[in-house]
Write an enzyme that holds these catalytic residues in place. Structure first.
Site, PDB file in Angstrom:
ATOM      1  CG  HIS A 561      -1.908  -1.091   1.297  1.00 22.20           C
ATOM      2  ND1 HIS A 561      -2.592  -1.431   2.446  1.00 22.20           N
ATOM      3  CD2 HIS A 561      -2.352  -1.924   0.331  1.00 22.20           C
ATOM      4  CE1 HIS A 561      -3.411  -2.437   2.181  1.00 22.20           C
ATOM      5  NE2 HIS A 561      -3.286  -2.768   0.912  1.00 22.20           N
TER       6      HIS A 561
HETATM    7  C1  LIG Z   1      -0.306  -7.202  -4.368  1.00 21.54           C
HETATM    8  C2  LIG Z   1      -1.185  -6.053  -3.956  1.00 21.54           C
HETATM    9  C3  LIG Z   1      -2.302  -6.293  -3.171  1.00 21.54           C
HETATM   10  C4  LIG Z   1      -3.115  -5.234  -2.795  1.00 21.54           C
HETATM   11  N1  LIG Z   1      -4.281  -5.500  -2.144  1.00 21.54           N
HETATM   12  C5  LIG Z   1      -5.156  -4.501  -1.924  1.00 21.54           C
HETATM   13  C6  LIG Z   1      -6.446  -4.773  -1.437  1.00 21.54           C
HETATM   14  O1  LIG Z   1      -6.841  -5.929  -1.248  1.00 21.54           O
HETATM   15  N2  LIG Z   1      -7.281  -3.727  -1.211  1.00 21.54           N
HETATM   16  C7  LIG Z   1      -6.893  -2.445  -1.424  1.00 21.54           C
HETATM   17  O2  LIG Z   1      -7.679  -1.534  -1.151  1.00 21.54           O
HETATM   18  N3  LIG Z   1      -5.677  -2.162  -1.911  1.00 21.54           N
HETATM   19  C8  LIG Z   1      -4.822  -3.164  -2.202  1.00 21.54           C
HETATM   20  N4  LIG Z   1      -3.616  -2.888  -2.768  1.00 21.54           N
HETATM   21  C9  LIG Z   1      -3.242  -1.485  -2.981  1.00 21.54           C
HETATM   22  C10 LIG Z   1      -4.039  -0.789  -4.070  1.00 21.54           C
HETATM   23  O3  LIG Z   1      -4.301  -1.669  -5.127  1.00 21.54           O
HETATM   24  C11 LIG Z   1      -3.271   0.443  -4.518  1.00 21.54           C
HETATM   25  O4  LIG Z   1      -3.109   1.315  -3.434  1.00 21.54           O
HETATM   26  C12 LIG Z   1      -3.954   1.216  -5.624  1.00 21.54           C
HETATM   27  O5  LIG Z   1      -4.275   0.373  -6.687  1.00 21.54           O
HETATM   28  C13 LIG Z   1      -3.034   2.342  -6.075  1.00 21.54           C
HETATM   29  O6  LIG Z   1      -3.610   2.992  -7.175  1.00 21.54           O
HETATM   30  P1  LIG Z   1      -2.743   4.000  -8.046  1.00 21.54           P
HETATM   31  O7  LIG Z   1      -3.652   4.547  -9.070  1.00 21.54           O
HETATM   32  O8  LIG Z   1      -2.050   4.926  -7.143  1.00 21.54           O
HETATM   33  O9  LIG Z   1      -1.612   3.110  -8.705  1.00 21.54           O
HETATM   34  P2  LIG Z   1      -1.735   1.839  -9.640  1.00 21.54           P
HETATM   35  O10 LIG Z   1      -3.095   1.242  -9.551  1.00 21.54           O
HETATM   36  O11 LIG Z   1      -0.586   0.963  -9.310  1.00 21.54           O
HETATM   37  O12 LIG Z   1      -1.602   2.414 -11.089  1.00 21.54           O
HETATM   38  C14 LIG Z   1      -0.436   2.955 -11.632  1.00 21.54           C
HETATM   39  C15 LIG Z   1      -0.436   2.598 -13.113  1.00 21.54           C
HETATM   40  O13 LIG Z   1       0.506   3.417 -13.776  1.00 21.54           O
HETATM   41  C16 LIG Z   1       1.208   2.634 -14.714  1.00 21.54           C
HETATM   42  N5  LIG Z   1       2.499   3.282 -14.941  1.00 21.54           N
HETATM   43  C17 LIG Z   1       3.526   3.406 -14.082  1.00 21.54           C
HETATM   44  N6  LIG Z   1       4.533   4.081 -14.660  1.00 21.54           N
HETATM   45  C18 LIG Z   1       4.121   4.396 -15.896  1.00 21.54           C
HETATM   46  C19 LIG Z   1       4.725   5.092 -16.969  1.00 21.54           C
HETATM   47  N7  LIG Z   1       5.957   5.604 -16.857  1.00 21.54           N
HETATM   48  N8  LIG Z   1       4.035   5.233 -18.129  1.00 21.54           N
HETATM   49  C20 LIG Z   1       2.772   4.744 -18.246  1.00 21.54           C
HETATM   50  N9  LIG Z   1       2.165   4.064 -17.240  1.00 21.54           N
HETATM   51  C21 LIG Z   1       2.832   3.904 -16.090  1.00 21.54           C
HETATM   52  C22 LIG Z   1       1.335   1.286 -14.039  1.00 21.54           C
HETATM   53  O14 LIG Z   1       1.627   0.272 -14.954  1.00 21.54           O
HETATM   54  C23 LIG Z   1      -0.019   1.159 -13.374  1.00 21.54           C
HETATM   55  O15 LIG Z   1      -0.958   0.547 -14.219  1.00 21.54           O
HETATM   56  C24 LIG Z   1      -2.777  -3.907  -3.166  1.00 21.54           C
HETATM   57  C25 LIG Z   1      -1.675  -3.673  -3.973  1.00 21.54           C
HETATM   58  C26 LIG Z   1      -0.886  -4.731  -4.383  1.00 21.54           C
HETATM   59  C27 LIG Z   1       0.302  -4.458  -5.267  1.00 21.54           C
END
Ligand SMILES: Cc1cc2nc3c(=O)[nH]c(=O)nc-3n(C[C@H](O)[C@H](O)[C@H](O)COP(=O)(O)OP(=O)(O)OC[C@H]3O[C@@H](n4cnc5c(N)ncnc54)[C@H](O)[C@@H]3O)c2cc1C
Length: 633
Positions: A561
């Protein structure tokens, strides 16, 4: 399925577990038997490269939890053109299956980040590094996460506002949680805390192991009530609410992009890796005007009429800012990166819900158990022909289980700062009767199976395990560019246990779980600890508080997280990266909208809060670009 195919399928499934091949195998099974999952009509079809334009109103970097919401919401305005750039591939079919969640770690669907080696945590892992992987596919981490739908505590958001961020208190964010939500757990549908009809469906997991009833009963004996963990009070236990639709994963790609991708004003480009934000200094202001990205080894530049939005997650968003010259001056100078704007807080304030594995307990199946399902979850060994048939033909069975967290309890190991040690169960009952202290500091994920990665538990042992997540860490880590390869994986220093209280709380949680194993519900199962005797911890009395501390450091694990690395705060806060409207301080037309903007990590899993952040930010952007201009006097 014929017997021969069943038998073959079982052998293949078990031998391929935890590789990309399992995804391919399951994909084939789905195409053959489950057109509802394949969903060819609605599944996102990325825009072919020749159709991409050189200019859009909004460019969103990262199609994860936040980016998918933003692309969907912003493209609701037909007059705006929106480009969503995602580095990873399209969402695969297999990740729809809940149980597959534990098998994606070593596949190409993740960024396989690891933390910088440390002597203070993850000491039992290879090279003393913790795994820090995150999603690399449409839907981002929401496509590979544990699907747990938890929002955190109302005080978390009130604290955000108190830190100088108007509009972020609990009452202000609640409507955005509800806006996304399609609550399908019947008893919550009328609740003022839930929404019905939104894009993101929330359900209970369709399958749970019989042992779960005993674990929840044990939580009750410890003095907790069964509650809606996203409702009026957060302290208590519950079956795990999940981002699920018809029992299958509901990623943000499924929830928000499938209804939107056909819009002619939205382009979605996968396998498109953004290398840099394009910036210029107009003399009187600094502006972000586009991005440079790589797709099929071709480099593209694309410009934004209105805004560039960074939603690349808490590791990649600060990295991209720094690569673009926006970050701590000294660090950029050290790496010979021209400083476009000095923002000292970029990459700092990194937080995570640190946890540890290894809290395994073995049980004996009660004599009166007559069910045909396995009493607890036995890992991939459970994937026999019956399980595959149930999944492929009947839409039921163990593949609909969350193998990590059938149920959960949110507890506070402290009461008015008093540390719990050597307590009796009776005392606990009194301790938690006071609802005014409703601010849990630990989330216990009650797993219906043993944690085979942490100990040498044989997968078929009848067992359960518990993962305690530290909800409000005092420690702060940081992300920096790797000096030898700035464009490669950044350096991640989580600094777990920098604040000694963090270690204490996790040791208290371990003690709590041990006491829970002594409740009559779990004694009935003849529950016995199966906790490793770690040689490097052997100087401490086994299962003492000192032993727990040692175990925590040894088996430390990321809660996955990461948050806070581009924190929101007023301009008066030197370390703030974005303001309360998520605009980067000092650089126009650039926002960061993802988990990295949390000033303090919320007391619960981070997916739902990130979706909420993107929902709220979409409205802010709408307001910014549709507000009538103030006429000149
Ligand atoms: C294994 C795991 C289990 C988890 N379990 C839970 C759970 O059960 N419940 C919960 O609430 N949360 C859970 N989380 C946490 C939650 O999923 C994250 O906090 C949330 O998805 C974060 O969202 P975000 O939009 O910040 O990032 P992300 O959803 O990670 O999205 C970032 C995106 O940007 C893309 N990206 C990165 N760099 C670039 C670039 N240079 N160019 C283009 N694209 C790029 C990535 O490929 C990715 O698709 C878990 C996370 C993981 C990894």
């Amino acid at each position: 399925m014929s017997n021969v195919i069943q038998c073959l399928a079982t052998q293949i499934a078990q031998s391929l577990w935890t590789t990309d091949w399992i995804l391919i195998f399951l994909q084939t099974l789905i195409i053959l038997y489950r057109p509802d999952i394949a969903d060819p009509e609605n599944r996102v079809r990325p825009t072919p490269p020749p159709s991409l334009r050189s200019n859009y109103d909004f460019i969103i970097v990262g199609g994860g939890s936040a980016g998918s919401v933003l692309a969907s919401r912003l493209s609701e305005n037909e007059k705006w053109s929106v480009l969503l750039l995602e580095a990873g591939p399209n969402e695969p079919h297999a990740t729809d299956i809940p149980v597959v969640y534990t098998s994606v770690a070593s596949t190409s669907l993740v960024w396989n980040f690891t933390s910088y080696p440390s002597d203070n945590y993850c000491t039992g892992q290879d090279n003393r590094q913790c795994s820090w992987f995150s999603g690399r596919t449409l839907g981002g981490s929401s496509t590979i996460n544990g699907m747990i739908y938890i929002r955190g505590n109302r005080r978390d958001y009130d604290r955000w506002e108190e830190a100088g961020n108007p509009g972020w208190n609990y009452e202000s964010v609640l409507p955005y949680f509800k806006k996304s939500e399609d609550m399908r757990i019947e008893e919550y549908q009328e609740s003022p805390y839930h929404g019905v009809g939104g894009y993101l469906t929330v359900e209970n997991f369709r399958y749970r192991s019989p042992i779960t009833n005993y674990l929840m009963e044990a939580a009750r004996e410890m003095g907790y009530d069964e509650v809606d963990l996203n409702g009026a009070n957060q302290t208590g236990f519950s079956l795990t609410p999940g981002t699920l639709r018809d029992g299958l994963r509901c990623s943000t790609a499924k929830a928000f992009l499938r209804p939107a991708w056909r819009r002619s004003n939205l382009h979605i480009s996968t396998d498109s890796y953004v290398e840099k934000i394009l910036v210029r200094d107009d003399g009187n202001r600094k502006i972000a005007y586009g991005v440079q990205f790589r797709l099929q080894s071709t480099s593209y530049k694309v410009t934004a009429n209105r805004e560039v939005i960074l939603s690349a997650g808490a590791v990649r968003s600060p990295q991209l800012l720094m690569l673009s010259g926006i970050g701590p001056r000294d660090h950029l100078v050290d790496l010979n990166i021209p400083v476009f704007h000095d923002v000292p807080g970029v990459g700092s304030n990194l937080q995570d819900h640190v946890t540890f594995t290894g809290l395994n307990y073995n049980v004996t199946i009660p004599k009166n158990y007559s069910g045909s399902e396995p009493f607890s979850y036995a890992g991939q060994d459970a994937f026999d022909s019956q399980t595959l048939t149930q999944f492929a033909i009947n839409n039921t069975g163990m593949m609909y289980e969350n193998p990590d967290t059938d149920s959960m309890v949110l507890i506070n190991t402290r009461n008015s700062g008093k540390v719990i040690r050597n307590f009796s169960i009776k005392k606990f009952v009194c301790r938690y009767a006071n609802g005014s202290g409703d601010y849990p500091n630990v989330e216990l994920a009650l797993s219906p199976g043993g944690n085979a990665t942490a100990t040498n538990v044989v997968a078929s042992t009848t067992s359960f395990s518990v993962l305690p997540l530290l909800l409000r860490p005092g420690s702060r880590g940081y992300i920096r560019l790797n000096a030898t390869d700035p464009e490669g994986f950044p350096i991640i220093v989580p600094n777990y246990f920098q604040d000694p209280q963090d270690l204490e709380v996790l040791a208290e949680a371990a003690q709590f779980v041990y006491d829970m194993s002594r409740t009559s519900a779990l004694r009935f199962l003849n529950t016995q600890p199966d906790i490793d005797r770690i040689p490097s911890c052997s100087t401490f009395e086994y299962l003492s508080m000192n032993y727990w501390r040692c175990l925590v450091r040894y088996y430390t694990a990321s809660g996955f997280h990461p948050a806070g690395s581009c924190k929101m705060g007023p301009a008066s806060d030197r370390m703030a990266v974005v303001d309360a409207r998520l605009r980067v301080h000092g650089v126009s037309r650039l926002r960061v909208i993802d988990a990295s903007i949390m000033p303090t990590i919320v007391s619960g899993n981070t997916n739902a809060p990130t979706i909420m952040i993107a929902e709220k930010a979409s409205d802010m952007i709408r307001e910014a670009w549709t507000a009538p201009l103030i006429p000149a006097i």
